[in-house]
Motif scaffolding. Structure first.
Motif, PDB file in Angstrom:
ATOM      1  N   VAL A 175      12.789   2.307  42.784  1.00  0.00           N
ATOM      2  CA  VAL A 175      14.180   2.716  42.853  1.00  0.00           C
ATOM      3  C   VAL A 175      14.607   2.352  44.551  1.00  0.00           C
ATOM      4  N   LYS A 211      11.797   6.306  36.920  1.00  0.00           N
ATOM      5  CA  LYS A 211      11.413   5.053  37.409  1.00  0.00           C
ATOM      6  C   LYS A 211      10.469   5.513  38.697  1.00  0.00           C
ATOM      7  N   ASN A 212       9.502   4.448  39.153  1.00  0.00           N
ATOM      8  CA  ASN A 212       8.772   4.814  40.027  1.00  0.00           C
ATOM      9  C   ASN A 212       9.751   4.882  41.277  1.00  0.00           C
ATOM     10  N   ILE A 213       9.146   5.740  42.427  1.00  0.00           N
ATOM     11  CA  ILE A 213       9.904   5.862  43.618  1.00  0.00           C
ATOM     12  C   ILE A 213      10.327   4.571  44.474  1.00  0.00           C
ATOM     13  N   GLN A 243      15.282   9.225  41.058  1.00  0.00           N
ATOM     14  CA  GLN A 243      13.990   8.856  40.305  1.00  0.00           C
ATOM     15  C   GLN A 243      13.957   9.990  39.232  1.00  0.00           C
TER      16      GLN A 243
END
Length: 435
Positions: free
Chosen positions: A400, A395-397, A390
């Motif tokens: 991911v 990116k948003n967790i 992340q």
């Protein structure tokens, strides 16, 4: 005081301190001291000094800082760039194309770094921008990186296997040998899934015309892999062949890493000092955790908790398979919040007596626990490796985590396979010990 109540107090205290962000080593030492006080044993200073000496003077532990230093040296070379350039010509025609570079690069780098987070971060910095630039699916690129990054825990020389070997008093050389086939199994599963994905999602791969790559070009590219592959082959080959101990192989590895760094022009006073300080910090952290774990084990021995726990588990009449299932869930949950080394040193003292009583091979169990910890590193939504990626991608967790989910399931499949067919782990160590 009742032993059950003491156990609850210690468990709650440990979880509370970890939740508050207290260092794992300080937490272990404090809980160990509290346990001795509750057992009405007030010779805390004497017992701590004795256990600390015993925990930190094992000759097997000498390999730990050396392997860490080897990884730190190579981390500061052009290794990741050379891996990409050396593997790309061979993989461009395979279904899934350059996604396989993520997998194989992580597998190779894992063998020199021994760290899951370092593997994911180093390879990711180099491959993700390149894959994105060429039009590959970003989600699949992140997924292959997240899954393959965990290989740093298993493929020898693995730092966590050294820690387990010292804590469980199992031969580190045999653990390294035992980790080879499961490591290859994981790489094969990851590549197999990526090939199937590539065949089913051709629209998410670059649509440019594939240029013919001559065999001459491919073999020239291999030259860039020769230094690091030669070093890995020599270090592991000397251990597998019984020529050197893991500690001696680690010393050879450091020498080889310094030579590679010098030849590639990456070695200077600054990079040398950075690698040395990085190794010192990591080794001191791990050793401090081991000292705390050893002290806690001593305190628990005075309280009789491991023995009572083993008796309690034994009274449940669990089959070895049921015990493995429960431990899998336990380790996955624990691994969501702690790094792999902390999971091992926190649990070995409590878990090994019941594992031994169930007749489970401690060598096999060492590989099993590493595989489960690998899975926990990408357990949605809080796996340790997910946060590393992340930070790398922004990116948003949850994005991911979704990308990593297929590889989480593939590791779960590998755990099922080594459980049903333990020979995957034990075959090589058994065969080599009979020579």
């Amino acid at each position: 005081m009742d032993l059950t109540l003491i156990s609850i107090i210690l468990a709650v205290g440990m979880l509370a301190m970890l939740a508050l962000g207290v260092w794992v080593s300080f937490t272990l030492i404090f809980i160990g001291g509290l346990g001795l006080i509750l057992s009405e044993n007030y010779q805390i200073g004497l017992l701590f000094s004795t256990s600390s000496w015993g925990a930190s003077t094992s000759w097997s532990l000498t390999a730990l800082p050396l392997f860490i230093w080897m990884g730190e040296i190579l981390f500061r070379t052009r290794l990741s760039e050379d891996l990409f350039k050396g593997l790309s010509p061979w993989l461009s025609g395979v279904p899934g194309k350059l996604f396989h570079v993520n997998i194989l690069s992580c597998g190779i780098f894992a063998a020199v770094s021994g760290s899951s987070a370092a593997t994911a971060a180093t390879i990711g910095r180099m491959t993700l921008p390149e894959l994105k630039k060429q039009g590959y699916s970003e989600r699949m690129a992140i997924g292959t990186l997240a899954g393959s990054g965990t290989l740093g825990l298993l493929i020898p020389p693995s730092i966590i296997l050294i820690v387990y070997g010292v804590a469980a008093e199992v031969s580190i050389a045999r653990l390294f040998i035992a980790g080879a086939l499961p490591g290859l199994l994981l790489v094969s599963l990851f590549m197999g899934y990526t090939m199937i994905w590539g065949l089913l999602h051709k629209d998410e791969l670059p649509q440019t015309k594939t240029e013919h790559i001559s065999w001459n070009t491919r073999f020239k590219a291999l030259k860039q892999l020769l230094p690091v592959m030669g070093l890995i082959g020599f270090v592991l080959g000397s251990i597998y062949g019984g020529i050197t101990t893991p500690t001696e192989a680690a010393a050879i590895g450091v020498t080889g890493a310094l030579i590679i760094a010098a030849v590639t022009g990456s070695l200077n006073v600054s990079s040398f000092m950075e690698s040395l300080m990085g190794a010192v910090k990591s080794a001191c952290m791990i050793t401090f955790i081991l000292i705390g774990a050893h002290f806690l084990t001593l305190a628990m021995g005075f309280l009789g908790i491991p023995k009572e726990l083993a008796v309690w588990i034994g009274s449940m009449n669990l089959s070895p398979m049921e015990l493995i299932l429960y431990l899998t869930v336990f380790f996955v949950i624990l691994g969501c919040f702690l790094d792999g080394i902390s999971v091992v040193v926190l649990t070995v003292a409590v878990v090994l007596p019941m594992v031994d009583a169930a007749g489970i091979d401690l060598l096999w169990f060492g590989i099993f626990i590493v595989l489960v910890v690998e899975m926990s590193q990408i357990t949605p939504p809080v796996g340790f490796n997910l946060f590393v990626i992340q930070a790398l991608t922004g990116k948003n967790i949850l994005y991911v985590a979704r990308a990593a989910l297929p590889f989480f399931l593939l590791i779960a499949l590998a755990i099922a396979l080594v459980t049903l067919f333990p020979e995957i782990v034990t075959y090589l160590p058994t065969t080599m010990s009979q020579r």
